[in-house]
Design an enzyme around this catalytic site. Structure first.
Site, mmCIF file in Angstrom:
data_model
loop_
_atom_site.group_PDB
_atom_site.id
_atom_site.type_symbol
_atom_site.label_atom_id
_atom_site.label_comp_id
_atom_site.label_asym_id
_atom_site.label_seq_id
_atom_site.Cartn_x
_atom_site.Cartn_y
_atom_site.Cartn_z
ATOM 1 C CG MET A 114 -0.282 -0.031 2.546
ATOM 2 S SD MET A 114 0.271 -1.693 2.938
ATOM 3 C CE MET A 114 1.757 -1.312 3.853
ATOM 4 C CG HIS A 115 2.333 3.446 -2.287
ATOM 5 N ND1 HIS A 115 2.283 2.189 -2.838
ATOM 6 C CD2 HIS A 115 3.641 3.831 -2.351
ATOM 7 C CE1 HIS A 115 3.506 1.839 -3.238
ATOM 8 N NE2 HIS A 115 4.339 2.812 -2.952
ATOM 9 C CB SER A 116 -0.978 7.618 -0.392
ATOM 10 O OG SER A 116 -1.528 8.892 -0.232
#
Length: 219
Positions: free
Chosen positions: A83-85
């Site tokens: 995942m990101h952000s």
């Protein structure tokens, strides 16, 4: 950064989401429970398992072992993968872009999504309360980068799937979604010129859309 309790939420792409207090104490880990042990490069630190959040449904009931270990998901819950952000919603819930890379510890289930989790720190539980993107399947699957932002002015979610590779075609999508209905209100596709913008073989020169932001038009 979460100003409500002066903490930081970190996205470890190949491990999970973790929350750290300002005085550097681990608060929780959101990740499949499989293969966690002692912390540290040589595994000689403290036990990490007590910090792992348990996935629960809307009634607070834990999902079965296969879901907790990340070997499968339910219709209402899936852990974030690669995942990101991560960001904090106004109501305190956690929004993140779930890339889906190596979902279920394999490489044959391909979808990405924006997802919102409600975390109960006292009970060490996490509940999935919203998602968008799973239904779009491989065509919305981004193995790297990407973004998800809550837009307070419209109550929409701006989702950026920044590295969409279909054969030799490379592109990205920006989709704005109504938070209440889950319906798209805006979508744009960016087709990149080539996989390697400067013609070199360096991965760092790969055409990608790293993040996107909705800006207020004042003039």
């Amino acid at each position: 950064y979460n100003p409500s309790d002066n903490s930081i939420i970190v996205s470890g792409k190949n491990q999970g989401l973790i929350k750290i207090s300002w005085d550097d104490n681990l608060k929780w880990i959101m990740a499949p429970k499989r293969n966690w042990g002692k912390s540290g490069r040589e595994g000689k630190g403290f036990e990490t398992k007590p910090y792992l959040l348990t996935a629960v449904d809307s009634e607070g009931k834990p999902y079965d072992r296969a879901v907790q270990d990340g070997n499968e998901s339910s219709e209402e819950f899936d852990f974030p993968w690669g995942m990101h952000s991560p960001s904090i919603m106004p109501d305190g819930n956690l929004l993140v872009f779930d890339n889906g890379a190596f979902r279920y510890f394999e490489n044959n289930v391909h979808y990405s999504r924006a997802v919102i989790y409600k975390i109960n720190e006292e009970d060490k539980t996490t509940e999935q309360i919203w998602q968008y993107g799973k239904e779009r399947g491989p065509k919305f699957f981004s193995t790297i980068v990407s973004d998800a932002d809550y837009l307070a002015n419209s109550n929409n979610i701006l989702v950026t799937s920044g590295y969409l590779k279909q054969g030799t075609k490379l592109s990205a999508k920006l989709v704005e979604v109504d938070y209440e209905t889950g319906k798209e209100v805006f979508e744009a596709t960016l087709d990149f010129k080539s996989e390697h913008g400067n013609k070199s073989g360096s991965w760092g020169q790969t055409d990608i859309l790293y993040r996107s932001e909705r800006l207020e038009l004042r003039y």
